[in-house]
Design a protein around this motif. Structure first.
Motif, PDB file in Angstrom:
ATOM      1  N   LEU A  13      65.221  73.846  60.182  1.00  0.00           N
ATOM      2  CA  LEU A  13      64.614  72.874  59.125  1.00  0.00           C
ATOM      3  C   LEU A  13      63.250  73.265  58.513  1.00  0.00           C
ATOM      4  O   LEU A  13      63.041  73.047  57.490  1.00  0.00           O
ATOM      5  CB  LEU A  13      64.326  71.561  60.007  1.00  0.00           C
ATOM      6  CG  LEU A  13      65.399  70.590  60.369  1.00  0.00           C
ATOM      7  CD1 LEU A  13      64.946  69.485  61.370  1.00  0.00           C
ATOM      8  CD2 LEU A  13      66.339  70.204  58.976  1.00  0.00           C
ATOM      9  N   SER A  16      63.355  74.321  54.931  1.00  0.00           N
ATOM     10  CA  SER A  16      63.306  73.363  53.731  1.00  0.00           C
ATOM     11  C   SER A  16      62.048  72.534  53.944  1.00  0.00           C
ATOM     12  O   SER A  16      61.662  71.916  52.874  1.00  0.00           O
ATOM     13  CB  SER A  16      64.486  72.244  54.331  1.00  0.00           C
ATOM     14  OG  SER A  16      64.299  71.651  55.409  1.00  0.00           O
ATOM     15  N   PRO A  78      63.409  64.976  57.412  1.00  0.00           N
ATOM     16  CA  PRO A  78      63.805  66.339  57.128  1.00  0.00           C
ATOM     17  C   PRO A  78      65.230  66.526  57.672  1.00  0.00           C
ATOM     18  O   PRO A  78      66.255  67.299  57.097  1.00  0.00           O
ATOM     19  CB  PRO A  78      62.891  67.271  57.861  1.00  0.00           C
ATOM     20  CG  PRO A  78      61.537  66.549  57.684  1.00  0.00           C
ATOM     21  CD  PRO A  78      62.047  65.203  58.006  1.00  0.00           C
ATOM     22  N   SER A  79      65.724  65.894  58.691  1.00  0.00           N
ATOM     23  CA  SER A  79      66.983  66.249  59.446  1.00  0.00           C
ATOM     24  C   SER A  79      67.887  65.098  58.526  1.00  0.00           C
ATOM     25  O   SER A  79      69.046  65.996  58.579  1.00  0.00           O
ATOM     26  CB  SER A  79      67.010  65.447  60.802  1.00  0.00           C
ATOM     27  OG  SER A  79      66.134  66.144  61.631  1.00  0.00           O
ATOM     28  N   ARG A  81      67.765  64.734  55.405  1.00  0.00           N
ATOM     29  CA  ARG A  81      67.878  65.316  54.067  1.00  0.00           C
ATOM     30  C   ARG A  81      68.704  66.704  54.207  1.00  0.00           C
ATOM     31  O   ARG A  81      69.289  67.113  53.331  1.00  0.00           O
ATOM     32  CB  ARG A  81      66.639  65.669  53.373  1.00  0.00           C
ATOM     33  CG  ARG A  81      65.901  64.304  52.813  1.00  0.00           C
ATOM     34  CD  ARG A  81      64.856  64.683  51.972  1.00  0.00           C
ATOM     35  NE  ARG A  81      63.879  65.440  52.571  1.00  0.00           N
ATOM     36  CZ  ARG A  81      62.811  65.127  53.132  1.00  0.00           C
ATOM     37  NH1 ARG A  81      62.573  63.918  53.228  1.00  0.00           N
ATOM     38  NH2 ARG A  81      61.932  66.022  53.674  1.00  0.00           N
ATOM     39  N   TRP A  82      68.630  67.350  55.167  1.00  0.00           N
ATOM     40  CA  TRP A  82      69.146  68.767  55.330  1.00  0.00           C
ATOM     41  C   TRP A  82      70.787  68.839  55.289  1.00  0.00           C
ATOM     42  O   TRP A  82      71.325  67.996  55.655  1.00  0.00           O
ATOM     43  CB  TRP A  82      68.893  69.384  56.736  1.00  0.00           C
ATOM     44  CG  TRP A  82      69.156  71.053  56.868  1.00  0.00           C
ATOM     45  CD1 TRP A  82      68.338  71.956  56.269  1.00  0.00           C
ATOM     46  CD2 TRP A  82      70.360  71.317  57.361  1.00  0.00           C
ATOM     47  NE1 TRP A  82      68.981  73.193  56.784  1.00  0.00           N
ATOM     48  CE2 TRP A  82      69.946  72.801  57.312  1.00  0.00           C
ATOM     49  CE3 TRP A  82      71.420  70.987  58.191  1.00  0.00           C
ATOM     50  CZ2 TRP A  82      71.160  73.809  57.846  1.00  0.00           C
ATOM     51  CZ3 TRP A  82      72.349  72.034  58.326  1.00  0.00           C
ATOM     52  CH2 TRP A  82      72.313  73.267  58.288  1.00  0.00           C
ATOM     53  N   ARG A  83      71.085  69.999  54.405  1.00  0.00           N
ATOM     54  CA  ARG A  83      72.681  70.164  54.212  1.00  0.00           C
ATOM     55  C   ARG A  83      72.836  71.813  54.450  1.00  0.00           C
ATOM     56  O   ARG A  83      71.745  72.416  54.025  1.00  0.00           O
ATOM     57  CB  ARG A  83      72.943  69.893  52.780  1.00  0.00           C
ATOM     58  CG  ARG A  83      72.884  68.573  52.482  1.00  0.00           C
ATOM     59  CD  ARG A  83      73.959  67.449  53.208  1.00  0.00           C
ATOM     60  NE  ARG A  83      74.071  66.133  52.884  1.00  0.00           N
ATOM     61  CZ  ARG A  83      73.083  65.442  53.749  1.00  0.00           C
ATOM     62  NH1 ARG A  83      72.232  65.548  54.484  1.00  0.00           N
ATOM     63  NH2 ARG A  83      73.138  63.834  53.221  1.00  0.00           N
ATOM     64  N   SER A  84      73.921  72.042  55.215  1.00  0.00           N
ATOM     65  CA  SER A  84      74.215  73.272  55.256  1.00  0.00           C
ATOM     66  C   SER A  84      74.489  74.148  54.216  1.00  0.00           C
ATOM     67  O   SER A  84      75.031  73.880  53.204  1.00  0.00           O
ATOM     68  CB  SER A  84      75.323  73.398  56.346  1.00  0.00           C
ATOM     69  OG  SER A  84      75.803  74.874  56.401  1.00  0.00           O
ATOM     70  N   THR A  85      74.134  75.583  54.028  1.00  0.00           N
ATOM     71  CA  THR A  85      74.304  76.315  52.951  1.00  0.00           C
ATOM     72  C   THR A  85      75.810  76.959  53.162  1.00  0.00           C
ATOM     73  O   THR A  85      75.784  77.817  54.299  1.00  0.00           O
ATOM     74  CB  THR A  85      73.462  77.317  52.998  1.00  0.00           C
ATOM     75  OG1 THR A  85      72.013  76.840  52.790  1.00  0.00           O
ATOM     76  CG2 THR A  85      73.469  78.516  51.589  1.00  0.00           C
ATOM     77  N   SER A 223      71.161  79.202  61.560  1.00  0.00           N
ATOM     78  CA  SER A 223      71.113  77.891  62.484  1.00  0.00           C
ATOM     79  C   SER A 223      71.865  78.585  63.698  1.00  0.00           C
ATOM     80  O   SER A 223      71.489  78.329  64.879  1.00  0.00           O
ATOM     81  CB  SER A 223      71.761  76.631  62.134  1.00  0.00           C
ATOM     82  OG  SER A 223      70.721  76.096  61.092  1.00  0.00           O
TER      83      SER A 223
END
Length: 298
Positions: A13, A16, A78-79, A81-85, A223
């Protein structure tokens, strides 16, 4: 088996939350160092609860705190909102596997770091039993973690010129040197003070390991790489705990085990120092200058 992979998730995280690489590096150091606060309070709390009540109470409190902390992390903005790339266009080709020699050797070396930590935990219990001072089993790991916390504060406040891989090797050498006084079998007070020294360099080792992992891992798989990093330390910690338990009655061997793990980590890092640099990195002063004023004659 039911422990959530919070540590790998939290490390993933940071990009970001802090896009600036310098600030992110400082945050990783402070993140690792402030975990020392948990290992300062945790062992002391467990020892106090086990002494005042019984180990079952300490285990129950641990489970409740773990559940509460997991809930806070999962629900944090933040958790959510996070999206994998997507793992496309990676740094190491279209496949982007986590099998680069540098990354694999880094993970192997970190098992030695974990081994030292696991051996320390058992050694502290053996020392407590030998001197008939139960609180030493919590005080010694707390002193080690205090050093880790202070080391993180100092390291995170400075800007460093060397590469993360170079800092990793230097910190690993200091980590090894910090364990050597234990072979002299110091008294409880001296032992408690001595373990703070390798603790101070543990934060630097782990922070630089994360930065090096980020540089070596394929894009979109950091990750997963972080999870393998944590697993490597955990495997080493398990091995160190198991062997230290078998040697707990042998005072000198038990005290020397943390240094053995640290020496293994340093040896692997020294052997892998070239592979730890990302592709395309050139050490300063090694580039070729263009030749001027020379012409072919027929």
């Amino acid at each position: 088996m039911t422990t959530p992979s919070l540590e790998a998730g939290l490390r993933a995280l940071w990009p970001s939350v802090l896009p600036d690489a310098r600030l992110r590096h400082a945050a990783l150091a402070l993140d690792t160092g402030t975990q020392g606060l948990l290992y300062i309070v945790g062992p002391l709390l467990v020892a106090a609860l086990a002494s005042a009540y019984n180990p079952s109470v300490a285990l129950t409190v641990t489970a409740v705190l773990g559940l509460a902390g997991t809930t806070v992390v999962v629900l944090a903005p933040p958790s959510r909102r996070w999206r994998s790339t997507p793992a496309v266009g990676t740094r190491h080709g279209p496949v982007g596997r986590l099998n680069s020699p540098g990354l694999l050797l880094l993970l192997v070396s970190l098992t030695g770091i974990g081994f030292a930590i696991g051996a320390l935990n058992v050694w502290s219990i053996a020392i407590a039993e030998h001197h008939e001072q139960d609180m030493l089993s919590g005080i010694i790991p707390a002193a080690f973690s205090t050093g880790s916390f202070l080391g993180g504060l100092v390291y995170g406040r400075r800007t460093w010129s060397r590469t993360a891989a170079d800092r990793l090797i230097i910190a690993s050498a200091a980590f090894l040197a910090g364990w050597l006084p234990l072979a002299a079998l110091p008294a409880p007070f001296a032992a408690t003070a001595a373990v703070a020294v390798p603790g101070a360099f543990l934060t630097i080792v782990v922070a630089c390991a994360y930065v090096t992992t980020d540089a070596l891992a394929p894009a979109g798989r950091t990750s997963e790489a972080y999870a393998w990093l944590i697993l490597s330390i955990g495997v080493g910690q398990s091995a160190g705990t198991a062997l230290a338990g078998r040697l707990a009655e042998q005072t000198l061997a038990s005290a020397a085990l943390p240094a053995v793990g640290a020496a293994f980590a340093l040896a692997v890092l020294l052997a892998a120092r070239r592979q730890l640099r990302p592709a395309g990195h050139r050490p300063p002063g090694r580039h070729r200058r263009p030749l001027r004023g020379r012409h072919k004659t027929s």
